[in-house]
Design a protein around this motif. Sequence first.
Motif, PDB file in Angstrom:
ATOM      1  N   ASN A   1      -3.350 -12.166  -1.427  1.00  0.00           N
ATOM      2  CA  ASN A   1      -4.778 -11.879  -1.250  1.00  0.00           C
ATOM      3  C   ASN A   1      -5.612 -12.281  -2.454  1.00  0.00           C
ATOM      4  O   ASN A   1      -5.120 -12.358  -3.583  1.00  0.00           O
ATOM      5  N   ILE A   2      -6.895 -12.505  -2.187  1.00  0.00           N
ATOM      6  CA  ILE A   2      -7.778 -13.089  -3.199  1.00  0.00           C
ATOM      7  C   ILE A   2      -8.153 -12.086  -4.282  1.00  0.00           C
ATOM      8  O   ILE A   2      -8.417 -12.459  -5.421  1.00  0.00           O
ATOM      9  N   ASN A   3      -8.119 -10.813  -3.963  1.00  0.00           N
ATOM     10  CA  ASN A   3      -8.608  -9.841  -4.956  1.00  0.00           C
ATOM     11  C   ASN A   3      -7.499  -9.195  -5.796  1.00  0.00           C
ATOM     12  O   ASN A   3      -7.643  -8.080  -6.261  1.00  0.00           O
ATOM     13  N   THR A   4      -6.383  -9.918  -5.933  1.00  0.00           N
ATOM     14  CA  THR A   4      -5.311  -9.411  -6.795  1.00  0.00           C
ATOM     15  C   THR A   4      -5.039 -10.392  -7.932  1.00  0.00           C
ATOM     16  O   THR A   4      -4.939 -11.598  -7.705  1.00  0.00           O
TER      17      THR A   4
ATOM     18  N   GLY B   1       3.290 -11.687 -16.261  1.00  0.00           N
ATOM     19  CA  GLY B   1       2.159 -10.943 -16.810  1.00  0.00           C
ATOM     20  C   GLY B   1       2.170  -9.545 -16.229  1.00  0.00           C
ATOM     21  O   GLY B   1       3.221  -8.917 -16.153  1.00  0.00           O
ATOM     22  N   LYS B   2       1.012  -9.102 -15.759  1.00  0.00           N
ATOM     23  CA  LYS B   2       0.957  -7.776 -15.143  1.00  0.00           C
ATOM     24  C   LYS B   2      -0.083  -7.807 -14.034  1.00  0.00           C
ATOM     25  O   LYS B   2      -1.221  -8.223 -14.256  1.00  0.00           O
ATOM     26  N   GLN B   3       0.347  -7.385 -12.854  1.00  0.00           N
ATOM     27  CA  GLN B   3      -0.550  -7.422 -11.703  1.00  0.00           C
ATOM     28  C   GLN B   3      -1.610  -6.319 -11.804  1.00  0.00           C
ATOM     29  O   GLN B   3      -1.327  -5.228 -12.278  1.00  0.00           O
ATOM     30  N   SER B   4      -2.825  -6.638 -11.349  1.00  0.00           N
ATOM     31  CA  SER B   4      -3.864  -5.599 -11.296  1.00  0.00           C
ATOM     32  C   SER B   4      -4.923  -6.006 -10.282  1.00  0.00           C
ATOM     33  O   SER B   4      -4.875  -7.102  -9.727  1.00  0.00           O
ATOM     34  N   HIS B   5      -5.877  -5.132 -10.050  1.00  0.00           N
ATOM     35  CA  HIS B   5      -6.973  -5.469  -9.143  1.00  0.00           C
ATOM     36  C   HIS B   5      -7.881  -6.483  -9.830  1.00  0.00           C
ATOM     37  O   HIS B   5      -8.102  -6.411 -11.037  1.00  0.00           O
ATOM     38  N   ALA B   6      -8.395  -7.412  -9.033  1.00  0.00           N
ATOM     39  CA  ALA B   6      -9.181  -8.500  -9.617  1.00  0.00           C
ATOM     40  C   ALA B   6     -10.462  -8.006 -10.284  1.00  0.00           C
ATOM     41  O   ALA B   6     -11.013  -8.668 -11.162  1.00  0.00           O
ATOM     42  N   SER B   7     -10.918  -6.834  -9.886  1.00  0.00           N
ATOM     43  CA  SER B   7     -12.144  -6.299 -10.500  1.00  0.00           C
ATOM     44  C   SER B   7     -11.850  -5.611 -11.830  1.00  0.00           C
ATOM     45  O   SER B   7     -12.754  -5.234 -12.560  1.00  0.00           O
ATOM     46  N   MET B   8     -10.556  -5.441 -12.138  1.00  0.00           N
ATOM     47  CA  MET B   8     -10.156  -4.730 -13.360  1.00  0.00           C
ATOM     48  C   MET B   8      -9.204  -5.582 -14.204  1.00  0.00           C
ATOM     49  O   MET B   8      -8.074  -5.174 -14.473  1.00  0.00           O
ATOM     50  N   PRO B   9      -9.643  -6.770 -14.600  1.00  0.00           N
ATOM     51  CA  PRO B   9      -8.711  -7.673 -15.307  1.00  0.00           C
ATOM     52  C   PRO B   9      -8.171  -7.072 -16.608  1.00  0.00           C
ATOM     53  O   PRO B   9      -7.065  -7.407 -17.026  1.00  0.00           O
ATOM     54  N   HIS B  10      -8.916  -6.189 -17.219  1.00  0.00           N
ATOM     55  CA  HIS B  10      -8.459  -5.619 -18.497  1.00  0.00           C
ATOM     56  C   HIS B  10      -7.229  -4.735 -18.318  1.00  0.00           C
ATOM     57  O   HIS B  10      -6.538  -4.425 -19.272  1.00  0.00           O
TER      58      HIS B  10
END
Length: 411
Positions: free
Chosen positions: A276-279, A218-227
């Motif tokens: 980490n949890i927020n990725t 897929g594509k990695q991103s910050h957990a607060s920015m799933p879009h």
Amino acid sequence: MIKSETKDLEKIYEKINSEENKMVEFLGEMIKIRALDPRSGGEGEYAKAKWLENELKKMGFKVEWYNCPDDRVPSKVRPSLVVREEGNDKSKTLWIVTHTDIVPEGDLKKWNTDPYKPFVKDGKIFGRGVEDNGQELVASLFALKSLKELGIKPKINVALAFVADEETGSEKGIKYLIEKKLFKKEDLIVVPDGGNSDGTLVEVAEKSIAWIKFTIEGKQSHASMPHLGKNAMRAGMRLGILIDEKLHEKFSKKNELFDPPVSTFEPTKKEANVPNINTIPGEDVFYFDCRVLPEYKLSDVMSTIEECVKKIEKEYDVKVRIEKMQFEDAAPTTPVDAPVVKLLIESVKKVYKNQPKPGGIGGGTCAAIFRRAGYNAVVWAKLDDTCHGPNEYAIIDNLIGDAKVYATMMS
Ligand SMILES: [Zn+2]
């Protein structure tokens, strides 16, 4: 059964009972000689075969050598030995095929005794190779030796094969002997390299096996920015569940030869993704272990898996890579009414007074090599299945009992 046969059997059983000490000693001496594959850091089976030849000659057997070339070992050959005894009926041969090679001892700290010094305690003999496959090698040998010394001619020809290279693929053992055309279609072939503790499992079939790795990209991103990303783990979880459901739904036949009597499809290994949890993970990796009844083809299982993958790829806009870690269609089943199955079951019953049954197992055995080549082979032995672990042992009563089973088959 006619009277003289019963009498002969009694004599043979008595003879085998009287050989107990010799059999235990033979097994103990044999396991002192390591016979390891070069890939496990060993020198192969040559030294053990030489020792065995000498012992066989002392017993009055003529020894045939089948040397499969192998440049990786000092002797340059991987030897399999064969001894024969002619029967009253010479049209077919009862083969008992055991192997001389072993697996490494593993972590020595887990052994209570030296794996290459036989240790006898409480009716058991401990050491690497005593159960796998020493017990049955010695049992088959002393069965034939007993008949020979009592002057009892076998019903059909008997041949014992002590083969190389079973633990790492049989390429230079059983497969080599098949190439050399040692076996005939009407022969009865027993490969006593597996079984259960009460001696009731006569293995005639096995499931196909597929180990499959799934990598979701897929594509990695910050957990607060799933879009901004594509969550590979969500797609992976969905895919796992979809495959699980579809395979169980589609391949649902039952076959009572097996325990369990169904195909199994299990999600097993899961690789770590992000620390980490927020990725949001950009990659997700998991595995399935599939054991499929022989009435299905693995290619059909794969088609179903591919359909699931396409659906998930589309729905979650990810890429999925499928890798076959292990992929082997089951060999044809040995018919439960094949002469070797019937004779073995009759003989086991006579000795152990139990109820042996033909059955299937979930993984490959070297009997599959025979079955693929068109021979009816069965796997049987009475053992606790301690092979490949530390403190491997053979139960001396099994050594004696299994020798009686083979002698019953022979006489
Ligand atoms: Zn084995």
